[in-house]
Write a protein that holds these residues in place. Structure first.
Motif, PDB file in Angstrom:
ATOM      1  N   VAL A 189       0.540   9.520 -37.648  1.00 30.76           N
ATOM      2  CA  VAL A 189       1.247   8.235 -37.690  1.00 30.76           C
ATOM      3  C   VAL A 189       0.203   7.126 -37.700  1.00 30.76           C
ATOM      4  O   VAL A 189      -0.774   7.179 -36.933  1.00 30.76           O
ATOM      5  CB  VAL A 189       2.179   8.079 -36.470  1.00 30.76           C
ATOM      6  CG1 VAL A 189       2.787   6.680 -36.421  1.00 30.76           C
ATOM      7  CG2 VAL A 189       3.288   9.125 -36.500  1.00 30.76           C
ATOM      8  N   GLU A 190       0.375   6.132 -38.577  1.00 30.72           N
ATOM      9  CA  GLU A 190      -0.555   5.004 -38.665  1.00 30.72           C
ATOM     10  C   GLU A 190       0.246   3.702 -38.774  1.00 30.72           C
ATOM     11  O   GLU A 190       1.247   3.646 -39.500  1.00 30.72           O
ATOM     12  CB  GLU A 190      -1.467   5.119 -39.895  1.00 30.72           C
ATOM     13  CG  GLU A 190      -2.058   6.506 -40.157  1.00 30.72           C
ATOM     14  CD  GLU A 190      -3.099   6.957 -39.158  1.00 30.72           C
ATOM     15  OE1 GLU A 190      -3.514   6.139 -38.303  1.00 30.72           O
ATOM     16  OE2 GLU A 190      -3.490   8.136 -39.211  1.00 30.72           O
ATOM     17  N   VAL A 191      -0.207   2.669 -38.043  1.00 30.97           N
ATOM     18  CA  VAL A 191       0.434   1.350 -38.085  1.00 30.97           C
ATOM     19  C   VAL A 191      -0.629   0.306 -38.409  1.00 30.97           C
ATOM     20  O   VAL A 191      -1.716   0.320 -37.825  1.00 30.97           O
ATOM     21  CB  VAL A 191       1.109   1.003 -36.744  1.00 30.97           C
ATOM     22  CG1 VAL A 191       1.776  -0.372 -36.820  1.00 30.97           C
ATOM     23  CG2 VAL A 191       2.143   2.067 -36.373  1.00 30.97           C
ATOM     24  N   ILE A 237       2.390  -2.230 -29.735  1.00 32.31           N
ATOM     25  CA  ILE A 237       2.525  -1.132 -30.683  1.00 32.31           C
ATOM     26  C   ILE A 237       1.796   0.107 -30.178  1.00 32.31           C
ATOM     27  O   ILE A 237       2.237   1.246 -30.407  1.00 32.31           O
ATOM     28  CB  ILE A 237       2.040  -1.530 -32.097  1.00 32.31           C
ATOM     29  CG1 ILE A 237       2.551  -0.529 -33.137  1.00 32.31           C
ATOM     30  CG2 ILE A 237       0.527  -1.655 -32.148  1.00 32.31           C
ATOM     31  CD1 ILE A 237       4.049  -0.527 -33.320  1.00 32.31           C
ATOM     32  N   ASP A 238       0.682  -0.081 -29.452  1.00 32.30           N
ATOM     33  CA  ASP A 238       0.021   1.067 -28.815  1.00 32.30           C
ATOM     34  C   ASP A 238       1.020   1.763 -27.885  1.00 32.30           C
ATOM     35  O   ASP A 238       1.136   2.999 -27.881  1.00 32.30           O
ATOM     36  CB  ASP A 238      -1.185   0.614 -27.991  1.00 32.30           C
ATOM     37  CG  ASP A 238      -2.238  -0.131 -28.797  1.00 32.30           C
ATOM     38  OD1 ASP A 238      -1.936  -0.570 -29.922  1.00 32.30           O
ATOM     39  OD2 ASP A 238      -3.356  -0.280 -28.284  1.00 32.30           O
ATOM     40  N   GLY A 246      -5.331  -1.721 -36.884  1.00 37.91           N
ATOM     41  CA  GLY A 246      -4.818  -0.386 -37.167  1.00 37.91           C
ATOM     42  C   GLY A 246      -4.783   0.454 -35.912  1.00 37.91           C
ATOM     43  O   GLY A 246      -5.651   0.340 -35.040  1.00 37.91           O
ATOM     44  N   VAL A 247      -3.763   1.288 -35.805  1.00 34.12           N
ATOM     45  CA  VAL A 247      -3.647   2.188 -34.663  1.00 34.12           C
ATOM     46  C   VAL A 247      -2.819   3.390 -35.104  1.00 34.12           C
ATOM     47  O   VAL A 247      -1.951   3.264 -35.982  1.00 34.12           O
ATOM     48  CB  VAL A 247      -2.992   1.488 -33.447  1.00 34.12           C
ATOM     49  CG1 VAL A 247      -1.578   1.023 -33.762  1.00 34.12           C
ATOM     50  CG2 VAL A 247      -3.009   2.373 -32.211  1.00 34.12           C
ATOM     51  N   GLY A 248      -3.108   4.552 -34.548  1.00 37.91           N
ATOM     52  CA  GLY A 248      -2.351   5.735 -34.943  1.00 37.91           C
ATOM     53  C   GLY A 248      -2.661   6.926 -34.073  1.00 37.91           C
ATOM     54  O   GLY A 248      -3.411   6.844 -33.095  1.00 37.91           O
TER      55      GLY A 248
END
Length: 427
Positions: free
Chosen positions: A131-133, A141-142, A303-305
């Motif tokens: 999953v990537e945001v 979102i984290d 970006g976070v995932g």
């Protein structure tokens, strides 16, 4: 004698008796991600080698030791993807998906490849759901990523078997200051470090923190900690994440030695770990990589995932005895047909029943055979009913319906009434 054909070491077949639990896991997670507003993206298995060298980082074990890399016919260096984030970042950049601050919430699944020593829960071809945001810089979102994984564990039934570990790696500047301090400390004890840690001291010293060598871990007790070097913004971000997890009732442990194995991480990193699988205890891991898009030539983009290993999750589900019994249900009915005319009628009747009852699990005998042999196959299939078509039934447009799981008498049912009778199987 010629060598028998077999799969490459560390690359395994997933056999029919195993695929139902894989499909169960994949379907459960896909539905969960859809409920949280994530969209699927499908990425190539092959990428240019430079993508991973730049993204994952020179000096990491993945790039230096584990990638499957080769030259194609154009003499270009290609690599089977060892992880999914770099390819996903390449895709959103190439297709302009993050321009103008567009938020993207994406997920993908598929095989990854690393040349590692195969062992239980660790393979050379393994499968991940990732999953990537993008363009969401805050700790909210984290927290969402962690909360949705916690919900998945509940749905799969093993929430009590996993533990969340958290850390913050801070900004690149903070990590650089910490790196200098850690290297200075460890150089004083260089001869006491294990061989891998001695090598990492000049290539990727933060990875020494999660060394499995007991003597190295003993040295690290008095080493400087990353939290001492955190910048104020990263500290505030981390506190915001913890506050949200507290509000959602998600328990966690702070692990100051959690650094992850890839260079692109910064600020939040997390892992879900279990003690039920021996040495391979990490079932899901990820974090924030706000600088990676810029590193690939794009504009600054948060970006976070995370990624989770399907093999390891399946192993955990099986180890804990949590495979649902209904994953591979038997057929509702099995049609036995005797003679060519009956076989033709059985084929047409079966398709008509499937049209009228879309959920019906219906098997049609193939290969002919005597009454006894066909009935034996019907019983072995686990079907609830054997449907019998012979010359007499064909002439009267009837079907013999014999219950296979109780002592109820066989009945004759008209073709037009058969769907109604079998509909009770679906209730």
């Amino acid at each position: 004698m010629s060598k028998s054909l077999q799969a490459i070491r560390g690359m395994n077949d997933i056999l029919p008796q195993q695929t139902p639990v894989w499909r169960y896991l994949e379907t459960t997670f896909a539905r969960l991600l859809e409920a949280y507003g994530y969209s699927e993206i499908r990425l190539p298995i092959l990428e240019f080698t430079d993508l991973f060298a730049r993204g994952i980082g020179e000096g990491t074990d993945v790039v230096d030791k584990e990638m499957y890399t080769f030259l194609d016919r154009n003499e270009e260096s290609l690599t089977l993807r060892p992880e999914g984030t770099a390819g996903c970042v390449r895709a959103v950049l190439e297709h302009g998906m993050t321009g103008g601050g567009q938020v993207q919430k994406l997920w993908y699944s598929g095989p990854m490849f690393r040349y590692e020593k195969p062992q239980k829960g660790r393979y050379r071809q393994f499968h991940q759901i990732g999953v990537e945001v993008f363009n969401q810089p805050g700790p909210d979102i984290d927290a969402e990523l962690i909360v949705l994984t916690a919900r998945l564990w509940k749905q799969l039934g093993f929430a009590n078997a996993v533990t969340l570990q958290l850390n913050s790696l801070g900004s690149s500047e903070a990590r650089a200051r910490y790196r200098d301090a850690l290297v200075a400390y460890l150089q004083q004890h260089f001869e006491q470090l294990d061989e891998d840690s001695q090598r990492r001291l000049t290539t990727n010293p933060l990875r020494i923190l999660d060394s499995k060598n007991a003597q190295t871990q003993a040295l690290l007790i008095d080493a400087p900690t990353l939290h001492e070097y955190l910048d104020d913004e990263s500290r505030e971000h981390f506190e915001g994440l913890k506050a949200r997890l507290d509000a959602a009732g998600i328990a966690y442990e702070i692990n100051p030695k959690l650094v992850r194995g890839l260079d692109y991480y910064g600020r939040t990193v997390f892992e879900w770990v279990t003690d039920k699988l021996g040495a391979q205890g990490t079932v899901c891991a990820g974090g924030r990589y706000d600088g990676l898009v810029t590193q690939f030539g794009g504009k600054p983009t948060a970006g976070v995932g995370f990624a989770m290993g399907i093999e390891r999750l399946v192993l955990l589900i099986e180890t804990l005895g949590l495979v649902p019994s209904e994953l591979n249900p038997p057929a509702h009915a099995y049609i036995c047909a005797f003679g060519e005319a009956a076989e033709l009628a059985a084929l047409a009747l079966a398709e008509r029943l499937r049209d009228e009852l879309p959920g019906l699990r219906l098997l049609v005998n193939a290969g002919g055979g005597s009454f006894k042999s066909q009935f034996k196959k019907a019983d072995k299939s686990g079907a609830r009913y054997a449907l019998i078509l012979g010359e007499d039934e064909l002439a009267e447009r009837m079907v013999g319906c014999k219950p296979l799981r109780d002592d109820t008498e066989q009945q004759s049912i008209a073709w037009d009434a058969l769907a109604e009778r079998l509909a009770a199987c679906l209730a």
